[in-house]
Write an enzyme that holds these catalytic residues in place. Structure first.
Site, PDB file in Angstrom:
ATOM      1  CG  HIS A  67     -69.257 -91.858  -2.019  1.00 44.48           C
ATOM      2  ND1 HIS A  67     -70.118 -92.917  -1.792  1.00 44.48           N
ATOM      3  CD2 HIS A  67     -69.575 -91.387  -3.250  1.00 44.48           C
ATOM      4  CE1 HIS A  67     -70.904 -93.064  -2.847  1.00 44.48           C
ATOM      5  NE2 HIS A  67     -70.597 -92.160  -3.752  1.00 44.48           N
ATOM      6  CG  HIS A 100     -69.873 -95.535  -7.087  1.00 47.13           C
ATOM      7  ND1 HIS A 100     -70.331 -94.933  -8.241  1.00 47.13           N
ATOM      8  CD2 HIS A 100     -70.224 -94.698  -6.079  1.00 47.13           C
ATOM      9  CE1 HIS A 100     -70.922 -93.781  -7.938  1.00 47.13           C
ATOM     10  NE2 HIS A 100     -70.861 -93.608  -6.636  1.00 47.13           N
ATOM     11  CG  HIS A 156     -74.910 -93.949  -4.602  1.00 47.54           C
ATOM     12  ND1 HIS A 156     -75.404 -92.679  -4.408  1.00 47.54           N
ATOM     13  CD2 HIS A 156     -73.620 -93.781  -4.971  1.00 47.54           C
ATOM     14  CE1 HIS A 156     -74.464 -91.792  -4.673  1.00 47.54           C
ATOM     15  NE2 HIS A 156     -73.371 -92.438  -5.015  1.00 47.54           N
ATOM     16  CD  GLU A 216     -73.325 -87.759  -3.850  1.00 50.76           C
ATOM     17  OE1 GLU A 216     -74.072 -86.995  -3.200  1.00 50.76           O
ATOM     18  OE2 GLU A 216     -73.748 -88.675  -4.556  1.00 50.76           O
ATOM     19  CE1 TYR A 276     -62.842-112.724  13.108  1.00 52.77           C
ATOM     20  CE2 TYR A 276     -62.560-110.656  14.279  1.00 52.77           C
ATOM     21  CZ  TYR A 276     -62.039-111.676  13.515  1.00 52.77           C
ATOM     22  OH  TYR A 276     -60.716-111.652  13.171  1.00 52.77           O
ATOM     23  CE1 TYR A 302     -57.086-107.925  15.081  1.00 49.57           C
ATOM     24  CE2 TYR A 302     -59.134-107.064  14.187  1.00 49.57           C
ATOM     25  CZ  TYR A 302     -58.023-107.868  14.072  1.00 49.57           C
ATOM     26  OH  TYR A 302     -57.842-108.613  12.943  1.00 49.57           O
TER      27      TYR A 302
HETATM   28  P1  13P Z   1     -68.193 -86.456  -7.953  1.00 44.63           P
HETATM   29  O1  13P Z   1     -67.217 -86.641  -9.102  1.00 44.63           O
HETATM   30  O2  13P Z   1     -69.069 -85.234  -8.149  1.00 44.63           O
HETATM   31  O3  13P Z   1     -67.519 -86.493  -6.610  1.00 44.63           O
HETATM   32  O4  13P Z   1     -69.252 -87.637  -7.997  1.00 44.63           O
HETATM   33  C1  13P Z   1     -68.932 -88.976  -7.951  1.00 44.63           C
HETATM   34  C2  13P Z   1     -69.925 -89.770  -7.184  1.00 44.63           C
HETATM   35  O5  13P Z   1     -69.565 -90.811  -6.702  1.00 44.63           O
HETATM   36  C3  13P Z   1     -71.314 -89.322  -6.995  1.00 44.63           C
HETATM   37  O6  13P Z   1     -71.955 -90.116  -6.043  1.00 44.63           O
END
Ligand code: 13P
Length: 233
Positions: free
Chosen positions: A95, A97, A158, A76, A116, A213
């Site tokens: 990022h 999941h 995703h 990514e 809120y 805050y």
């Molecule tokens: P990577 O291991 O390449 O960072 O990929 C994990 C991922 O979350 C792809 O969206």
């Protein structure tokens, strides 16, 4: 960049990865983290389990998409690069999941102003971008659009992206957004909850600004920390 700064940032990325595992925000090798450096970024390598990752595994990558070292950068890297280039107000892209954000994202639903605390992501909602394949330029374009004026967005089918100035702030925000997603999923079990109005949310944004805050007291971002709280009012 000097060697100490480089080592500290690499160690910060590894610490952040371990924290997103520890807090349950991440499972397996999904997820990735980057930090801005001059002309580019340091980013997690692709597909390397976080518990085996060391600072030496982190990949230095220029904004021109060339990289150094023995590992390939995260799949990514495009959205990490494009966010850091476009958003000079942030240094960290994270990022995951995480389960409740992804539960909403697989329904292509963002998070509205049902609570809120949505304001800590920068606006009156957290958007969900339409699905496109992972690792593509199109995903990066859509992520950037969903992040307009925000510090967090969901990616359809995703996961979650948060952006922040510091690792600590990114971790804090990721936990807050995942908690909001969990609350929203639970709330939906008894129907769509009513939304706070724009006026109510404007008051929340003002209160957050006035109180700094959500910012730890040792951060220099704090603007207005009162020393004495007046009694009787
Ligand atoms: P990577 O291991 O390449 O960072 O990929 C994990 C991922 O979350 C792809 O969206």
């Amino acid at each position: 960049m000097n060697a100490i700064a480089d080592h500290d940032l690499r160690a910060g990325i590894v610490m952040t990865c371990r924290e997103i595992n520890r807090t349950g925000l991440n499972q397996g090798t999904s997820g990735n983290v980057s930090h801005r450096i001059e002309g580019g970024m340091l980013i997690t390598p692709t597909s390397l389990p976080y518990d085996r990752m060391t600072p030496g595994d982190i990949v230095p990558m220029s904004f021109d998409a060339t990289y150094e070292g023995r590992h390939r950068p995260s799949s990514e890297w495009r959205f990490h690069r494009d966010i850091l280039k476009a958003r000079e107000d942030v240094n960290v892209v994270l990022h995951t999941h995480s389960v409740f954000c992804t539960t909403l994202a697989v329904h292509e639903r963002g998070i509205p102003a049902f609570h809120y605390m949505i304001a800590v992501a920068g606006g009156n909602d957290i958007r969900c971008s339409p699905y496109v394949c992972f690792g593509t330029q199109e995903l990066s374009d859509r992520a950037l659009a969903a992040l307009e004026g925000r510090y967090a967005c969901l990616l359809g089918h995703h996961g979650l992206i948060v952006v922040a100035k510091t690792f600590e702030r990114a971790l804090w925000l990721a936990v807050e957004v995942e908690t909001l997603a969990k609350m929203y999923v639970h709330a939906l079990a008894i129907g769509e909850p009513p939304r706070l109005s724009d006026a109510e949310m404007a008051q929340v944004h003002e209160q957050i600004r006035r109180m700094s805050y959500g910012q730890a007291p040792d951060l220099d971002e704090v603007s207005d920390t009162p020393r004495v709280i007046a009694s009787g009012g």
